[in-house]
Design an enzyme around this catalytic site. Structure first.
Site, PDB file in Angstrom:
ATOM      1  N   TYR A  17      -1.873  -1.196  10.190  1.00  0.00           N
ATOM      2  CA  TYR A  17      -1.951  -1.322   8.728  1.00  0.00           C
ATOM      3  C   TYR A  17      -0.689  -0.731   8.082  1.00  0.00           C
ATOM      4  O   TYR A  17      -0.041  -1.367   7.251  1.00  0.00           O
ATOM      5  CB  TYR A  17      -3.201  -0.604   8.217  1.00  0.00           C
ATOM      6  CG  TYR A  17      -3.425  -0.743   6.733  1.00  0.00           C
ATOM      7  CD1 TYR A  17      -3.995  -1.896   6.204  1.00  0.00           C
ATOM      8  CD2 TYR A  17      -3.066   0.274   5.845  1.00  0.00           C
ATOM      9  CE1 TYR A  17      -4.193  -2.035   4.841  1.00  0.00           C
ATOM     10  CE2 TYR A  17      -3.263   0.145   4.489  1.00  0.00           C
ATOM     11  CZ  TYR A  17      -3.833  -1.013   3.981  1.00  0.00           C
ATOM     12  OH  TYR A  17      -4.019  -1.151   2.629  1.00  0.00           O
ATOM     13  N   SER A  39       0.855  -1.196   0.000  1.00  0.00           N
ATOM     14  CA  SER A  39       0.000   0.000   0.000  1.00  0.00           C
ATOM     15  C   SER A  39       0.882   1.235   0.000  1.00  0.00           C
ATOM     16  O   SER A  39       1.998   1.217   0.544  1.00  0.00           O
ATOM     17  CB  SER A  39      -0.884   0.032   1.248  1.00  0.00           C
ATOM     18  OG  SER A  39      -1.542   1.287   1.347  1.00  0.00           O
TER      19      SER A  39
HETATM   20  N1  LIG Z   1      -8.646  -0.529  -1.965  1.00  0.00           N
HETATM   21  C1  LIG Z   1      -7.612   0.253  -1.786  1.00  0.00           C
HETATM   22  O1  LIG Z   1      -7.702   1.460  -2.028  1.00  0.00           O
HETATM   23  C2  LIG Z   1      -6.303  -0.287  -1.315  1.00  0.00           C
HETATM   24  C3  LIG Z   1      -5.210   0.603  -1.247  1.00  0.00           C
HETATM   25  C4  LIG Z   1      -3.975   0.107  -0.858  1.00  0.00           C
HETATM   26  C5  LIG Z   1      -3.818  -1.246  -0.589  1.00  0.00           C
HETATM   27  N2  LIG Z   1      -4.895  -2.093  -0.663  1.00  0.00           N
HETATM   28  C6  LIG Z   1      -4.666  -3.517  -0.370  1.00  0.00           C
HETATM   29  O2  LIG Z   1      -5.267  -4.312  -1.363  1.00  0.00           O
HETATM   30  C7  LIG Z   1      -5.632  -5.579  -0.807  1.00  0.00           C
HETATM   31  C8  LIG Z   1      -7.102  -5.834  -1.118  1.00  0.00           C
HETATM   32  O3  LIG Z   1      -7.868  -4.822  -0.492  1.00  0.00           O
HETATM   33  P1  LIG Z   1      -9.325  -4.383  -0.957  1.00  0.00           P
HETATM   34  O4  LIG Z   1      -9.375  -2.920  -0.820  1.00  0.00           O
HETATM   35  O5  LIG Z   1      -9.657  -5.015  -2.262  1.00  0.00           O
HETATM   36  O6  LIG Z   1     -10.162  -5.010   0.258  1.00  0.00           O
HETATM   37  P2  LIG Z   1     -11.504  -5.818   0.347  1.00  0.00           P
HETATM   38  O7  LIG Z   1     -12.495  -5.361  -0.655  1.00  0.00           O
HETATM   39  O8  LIG Z   1     -11.875  -5.779   1.777  1.00  0.00           O
HETATM   40  O9  LIG Z   1     -11.065  -7.301  -0.045  1.00  0.00           O
HETATM   41  C9  LIG Z   1     -10.327  -8.097   0.841  1.00  0.00           C
HETATM   42  C10 LIG Z   1     -10.278  -9.508   0.304  1.00  0.00           C
HETATM   43  O10 LIG Z   1      -9.538 -10.325   1.216  1.00  0.00           O
HETATM   44  C11 LIG Z   1     -10.344 -11.430   1.633  1.00  0.00           C
HETATM   45  N3  LIG Z   1     -10.009 -11.779   3.010  1.00  0.00           N
HETATM   46  C12 LIG Z   1     -10.187 -11.029   4.129  1.00  0.00           C
HETATM   47  N4  LIG Z   1      -9.779 -11.703   5.207  1.00  0.00           N
HETATM   48  C13 LIG Z   1      -9.315 -12.911   4.769  1.00  0.00           C
HETATM   49  C14 LIG Z   1      -8.783 -14.056   5.406  1.00  0.00           C
HETATM   50  N5  LIG Z   1      -8.622 -14.123   6.741  1.00  0.00           N
HETATM   51  N6  LIG Z   1      -8.428 -15.121   4.629  1.00  0.00           N
HETATM   52  C15 LIG Z   1      -8.602 -15.072   3.294  1.00  0.00           C
HETATM   53  N7  LIG Z   1      -9.102 -14.030   2.646  1.00  0.00           N
HETATM   54  C16 LIG Z   1      -9.461 -12.952   3.377  1.00  0.00           C
HETATM   55  C17 LIG Z   1     -11.793 -10.946   1.462  1.00  0.00           C
HETATM   56  O11 LIG Z   1     -12.733 -11.991   1.284  1.00  0.00           O
HETATM   57  P3  LIG Z   1     -13.526 -12.727   2.513  1.00  0.00           P
HETATM   58  O12 LIG Z   1     -14.208 -11.648   3.298  1.00  0.00           O
HETATM   59  O13 LIG Z   1     -14.455 -13.684   1.827  1.00  0.00           O
HETATM   60  O14 LIG Z   1     -12.472 -13.450   3.290  1.00  0.00           O
HETATM   61  C18 LIG Z   1     -11.649 -10.135   0.161  1.00  0.00           C
HETATM   62  O15 LIG Z   1     -11.635 -11.014  -0.946  1.00  0.00           O
HETATM   63  C19 LIG Z   1      -5.338  -5.479   0.689  1.00  0.00           C
HETATM   64  O16 LIG Z   1      -4.101  -6.067   0.977  1.00  0.00           O
HETATM   65  C20 LIG Z   1      -5.288  -3.982   0.926  1.00  0.00           C
HETATM   66  O17 LIG Z   1      -4.513  -3.650   2.053  1.00  0.00           O
HETATM   67  C21 LIG Z   1      -6.124  -1.641  -0.994  1.00  0.00           C
END
Ligand SMILES: NC(=O)c1ccc[n+]([C@@H]2O[C@H](COP(=O)([O-])OP(=O)(O)OC[C@H]3O[C@@H](n4cnc5c(N)ncnc54)[C@H](OP(=O)(O)O)[C@@H]3O)[C@@H](O)[C@H]2O)c1
Length: 256
Positions: free
Chosen positions: A162, A148
């Site tokens: 985080y 991130s």
């Molecule tokens: N969106 C952004 O702007 C942003 C920015 C910087 C970095 N990121 C990074 O991108 C990645 C994805 O984030 P996102 O924004 O797409 O979040 P999100 O929509 O909350 O998606 C998270 C994913 O991880 C899965 N997950 C959560 N806990 C888990 C567990 N214990 N075991 C297996 N799977 C699990 C969730 O599915 P289930 O609930 O079914 O487990 C979901 O598929 C993360 O690492 C986040 O830190 C995101």
């Protein structure tokens, strides 16, 4: 040029591939020709994502709670039973927690550090035999960690664990790149800026316009921005890149 960015014939695992950034990456890899296993805790979410992705190529649901050591071992066993090797591992599943410094709970520290930093390490470790089986000098296997920009700059949000987990994941990326390069495995990180997802929904609803206005490129990320960098790192085009942390953030992390 289409061959340079193709991942046809490759097998990938995308953790957290059921929604948000993981689904953007999974869709990109499927459309570029890979067979993609999507993993998250909820079996029905995995099935739904795989069904959607199967309209564009080949995807398989592989549900698991990746915060559990035993589940990580099971994922490795199931993949080993089905595949000779794993070409691409995308460690994307992640969580966040916000609370003031004085009130930040131990549970918010442990949950986030475990899923964002310990799990990618343990999953990588468990999948090393399959990654080693897939990698060759000309066509290394790929590990792509989703970090991130909050691991690069200091976020205005009170998300202490985080930020620490993501900075840790970026440095773990470099450490593993050094060790695994000679074993024909590249290790890189993508450091996303703001992208639409469940995790970001509340933040973008509240201050999305401000965040977009602060970015040199004046917008938040789009699915193609994420698919593009993942396909680049996973394809022949990215085969000489390792130990890199690539911000995909419209310029926010390096200028704001
Ligand atoms: N969106 C952004 O702007 C942003 C920015 C910087 C970095 N990121 C990074 O991108 C990645 C994805 O984030 P996102 O924004 O797409 O979040 P999100 O929509 O909350 O998606 C998270 C994913 O991880 C899965 N997950 C959560 N806990 C888990 C567990 N214990 N075991 C297996 N799977 C699990 C969730 O599915 P289930 O609930 O079914 O487990 C979901 O598929 C993360 O690492 C986040 O830190 C995101």
């Amino acid at each position: 040029m289409s061959d340079l960015f193709s991942v046809a014939g490759r097998t990938a695992l995308v953790t957290g591939g059921t929604r948000g950034i993981g689904l953007m990456i999974a869709r990109g890899l499927v459309e570029a020709g890979a067979k993609v296993y999507v993993s998250s805790r909820k079996p029905e979410a995995c099935e739904a994502a795989a069904a959607e992705l199967n309209q564009h190529g080949e995807a398989v649901a592989l549900p698991a709670d990746l915060s559990e050591e035993a589940e990580i071992a099971r994922v490795a066993e199931e993949l080993s039973a089905r595949e000779q090797g794993l070409d691409i591992l995308v460690n994307n599943a992640g969580a966040t927690w916000g609370a003031t410094l004085d009130e930040f709970p131990v549970s918010g520290w442990d949950k986030v550090m475990d899923l964002n930093l310990r799990s990618p390490f343990l999953l990588t470790q468990a999948l090393l035999p399959l990654l080693r089986a897939a990698g060759t000098p000309d066509s290394p296997a790929r590990i792509i960690n989703v970090g991130s920009i909050d691991g690069l700059h200091v976020s205005p949000l009170p998300t202490y664990s985080y930020a620490a987990s993501k900075a840790g994941l970026h440095h773990l990326t470099r450490v593993l790149a050094k060790e695994l390069g000679p074993q024909h495995i590249t290790v890189n990180a993508i450091a996303p800026g703001p992208f639409e997802s469940k995790m970001m929904a509340a933040t973008l609803a509240a201050v999305g316009d401000q965040i977009a206005a602060s970015a040199p490129l004046r917008r938040i990320g789009r699915p193609d921005d994420m698919a593009g960098v993942a396909v680049y790192l996973a394809s022949r085009a990215g085969s000489y890149v390792t130990g890199a942390v690539i911000p995909v953030d419209g310029g926010i992390g390096t200028t704001v």
